[in-house]
Design a protein around this motif. Structure first.
Motif, PDB file in Angstrom:
ATOM      1  N   PRO A  48       0.730  -1.234  -0.124  1.00 23.58           N
ATOM      2  CA  PRO A  48      -0.072   0.060   0.030  1.00 23.58           C
ATOM      3  C   PRO A  48       0.750   1.192   0.074  1.00 23.58           C
ATOM      4  N   PHE A  49       2.278   1.214   0.525  1.00 20.37           N
ATOM      5  CA  PHE A  49       2.904   2.344   0.261  1.00 20.37           C
ATOM      6  C   PHE A  49       3.735   2.713  -0.680  1.00 20.37           C
ATOM      7  N   CYS A  50       3.628   1.657  -1.482  1.00 19.93           N
ATOM      8  CA  CYS A  50       4.536   1.746  -2.646  1.00 19.93           C
ATOM      9  C   CYS A  50       3.764   2.572  -3.826  1.00 19.93           C
ATOM     10  N   ASP A  51       3.794   3.701  -3.909  1.00 14.95           N
ATOM     11  CA  ASP A  51       2.982   4.688  -4.704  1.00 14.95           C
ATOM     12  C   ASP A  51       3.472   5.014  -5.938  1.00 14.95           C
ATOM     13  N   HIS A  52       4.736   4.544  -6.426  1.00 11.07           N
ATOM     14  CA  HIS A  52       5.474   4.965  -7.532  1.00 11.07           C
ATOM     15  C   HIS A  52       6.470   3.941  -7.846  1.00 11.07           C
ATOM     16  N   PRO A  53       7.052   3.473  -9.091  1.00 13.42           N
ATOM     17  CA  PRO A  53       7.901   2.313  -9.274  1.00 13.42           C
ATOM     18  C   PRO A  53       9.193   2.450  -8.540  1.00 13.42           C
ATOM     19  N   THR A  54       9.726   3.891  -8.470  1.00 14.68           N
ATOM     20  CA  THR A  54      11.049   4.098  -7.680  1.00 14.68           C
ATOM     21  C   THR A  54      10.839   3.819  -6.327  1.00 14.68           C
ATOM     22  N   THR A  55       9.795   4.296  -5.678  1.00 15.08           N
ATOM     23  CA  THR A  55       9.494   3.729  -4.213  1.00 15.08           C
ATOM     24  C   THR A  55       9.476   2.180  -4.184  1.00 15.08           C
ATOM     25  N   GLN A  56       8.766   1.577  -4.934  1.00 18.44           N
ATOM     26  CA  GLN A  56       8.763   0.045  -4.979  1.00 18.44           C
ATOM     27  C   GLN A  56      10.103  -0.379  -4.963  1.00 18.44           C
ATOM     28  N   SER A  57      10.941   0.130  -5.867  1.00 20.54           N
ATOM     29  CA  SER A  57      12.396  -0.568  -6.192  1.00 20.54           C
ATOM     30  C   SER A  57      13.142  -0.529  -5.063  1.00 20.54           C
ATOM     31  N   LEU A  58      13.142   0.773  -4.180  1.00 17.85           N
ATOM     32  CA  LEU A  58      13.906   1.063  -2.900  1.00 17.85           C
ATOM     33  C   LEU A  58      13.124   0.158  -1.707  1.00 17.85           C
ATOM     34  N   THR A  59      11.877  -0.208  -2.055  1.00 17.21           N
ATOM     35  CA  THR A  59      11.348  -1.129  -0.887  1.00 17.21           C
ATOM     36  C   THR A  59      11.737  -2.501  -1.257  1.00 17.21           C
ATOM     37  N   ILE A 156      10.741   1.993   6.625  1.00 19.82           N
ATOM     38  CA  ILE A 156      10.230   0.825   6.328  1.00 19.82           C
ATOM     39  C   ILE A 156      10.740  -0.016   7.727  1.00 19.82           C
ATOM     40  N   LEU A 157      11.978   0.105   7.922  1.00 22.37           N
ATOM     41  CA  LEU A 157      12.507  -0.744   8.964  1.00 22.37           C
ATOM     42  C   LEU A 157      11.878  -0.453  10.526  1.00 22.37           C
ATOM     43  N   ASP A 158      11.315   0.802  10.386  1.00 23.44           N
ATOM     44  CA  ASP A 158      10.414   1.169  11.860  1.00 23.44           C
ATOM     45  C   ASP A 158       9.119   0.363  11.733  1.00 23.44           C
ATOM     46  N   ARG A 159       8.635   0.380  10.563  1.00 22.80           N
ATOM     47  CA  ARG A 159       7.348  -0.346  10.438  1.00 22.80           C
ATOM     48  C   ARG A 159       7.533  -1.901  10.796  1.00 22.80           C
ATOM     49  N   HIS A 160       8.702  -2.375  10.418  1.00 27.67           N
ATOM     50  CA  HIS A 160       8.739  -3.986  10.918  1.00 27.67           C
ATOM     51  C   HIS A 160       9.695  -4.185  11.993  1.00 27.67           C
ATOM     52  N   GLY A 161       9.697  -3.028  13.014  1.00 30.20           N
ATOM     53  CA  GLY A 161      10.497  -3.436  13.847  1.00 30.20           C
ATOM     54  C   GLY A 161      12.067  -3.784  13.924  1.00 30.20           C
ATOM     55  N   ALA A 162      12.662  -3.275  13.155  1.00 35.58           N
ATOM     56  CA  ALA A 162      14.196  -3.289  12.820  1.00 35.58           C
ATOM     57  C   ALA A 162      14.939  -2.083  12.902  1.00 35.58           C
ATOM     58  N   PRO A 163      14.441  -1.143  13.655  1.00 39.43           N
ATOM     59  CA  PRO A 163      15.351  -0.042  13.449  1.00 39.43           C
ATOM     60  C   PRO A 163      16.902   0.110  13.282  1.00 39.43           C
ATOM     61  N   GLU A 164      17.349  -1.233  14.192  1.00 38.27           N
ATOM     62  CA  GLU A 164      18.726  -1.185  14.401  1.00 38.27           C
ATOM     63  C   GLU A 164      19.522  -1.346  13.123  1.00 38.27           C
TER      64      GLU A 164
END
Length: 206
Positions: A48-59, A156-164
């Motif tokens: 749902p957060f991949c609102d652009h192809p560039t954003t998806q690639s970095l995701t 992204i890392l914050d959303r998945h509990g891996a900020p470290e």
């Protein structure tokens, strides 16, 4: 399956497939299935957060690294070692391309410093897309600063509990930092990964 189109908002680019393959190959072969399951779950949540192809690639890049990190932890690797391994894996992506691009940028221009200034101001924000907020502080004729106030990787890392794991992503920047010519001085005094409010990339004519 990692490549199931249902996990993606846009069609995969070749670079996306290569990134997934790169991180999966860095793990023992028997862990391929666990990597694939973790990667697919992350991408499904991020769709749902991949609102652009560039954003998806970095995701995809971030999800591949995060899935690999989770597999290492599940195998019993300690957090610090896992972070270092992921950092090395991240840095090895695009190393040669970054160095070639930096060489071309600084060796085919009458003013290498101005070439880097223009790239940082005009091209870098487009390369990282909408999930990053990258500003530009113009100094005098011999200095400028690029400022990242929002990091898509951190989000992204914050959303998945891996900020470290964010600090490991800073290793990617070393590819172009280490390729800067002697005529350009560089400093990165603050990063979001180290607790600062923004990452500062300071450039000065040597």
């Amino acid at each position: 399956m990692p490549y199931s189109q249902q996990n993606f908002a846009y069609r995969l680019r070749l670079s996306d497939r290569l990134a997934i393959r790169h991180f999966r190959k860095g793990l023992p072969r028997q862990q391929g299935k666990r990597f694939g399951q973790s990667f697919a779950a992350i991408m499904q949540a991020e769709k749902p957060f991949c609102d652009h192809p560039t954003t998806q690639s970095l995701t995809i890049f971030a999800a591949s690294a995060l899935a690999s990190y989770r597999v290492l932890l599940a195998e019993g690797t300690d957090v610090q070692t896992a972070k270092e391994l992921i950092g090395k894996s991240i840095k090895s992506i695009g190393r040669r391309t970054s160095r070639v691009m930096m060489w071309l940028m600084t060796n085919t221009s009458r003013d290498m410093f101005e070439s880097v200034r223009r790239y940082s101001r005009d091209t870098t924000p487009r390369f990282y897309g909408l999930s990053f907020d990258i500003g530009f502080e113009d100094g005098d004729a011999d200095s400028f600063t690029s400022v990242v106030s929002t990091c898509g990787f951190k989000t992204i890392l914050d959303r998945h509990g891996a900020p470290e794991l964010l600090e490991s992503f800073c290793e990617w920047d070393r590819n172009w930092i280490e390729a800067l010519p002697p005529g350009i001085r560089f400093n990165r005094p603050k990063t979001i990964a180290k607790g600062a409010g923004a990452c500062r990339f300071e450039f000065e004519r040597g």
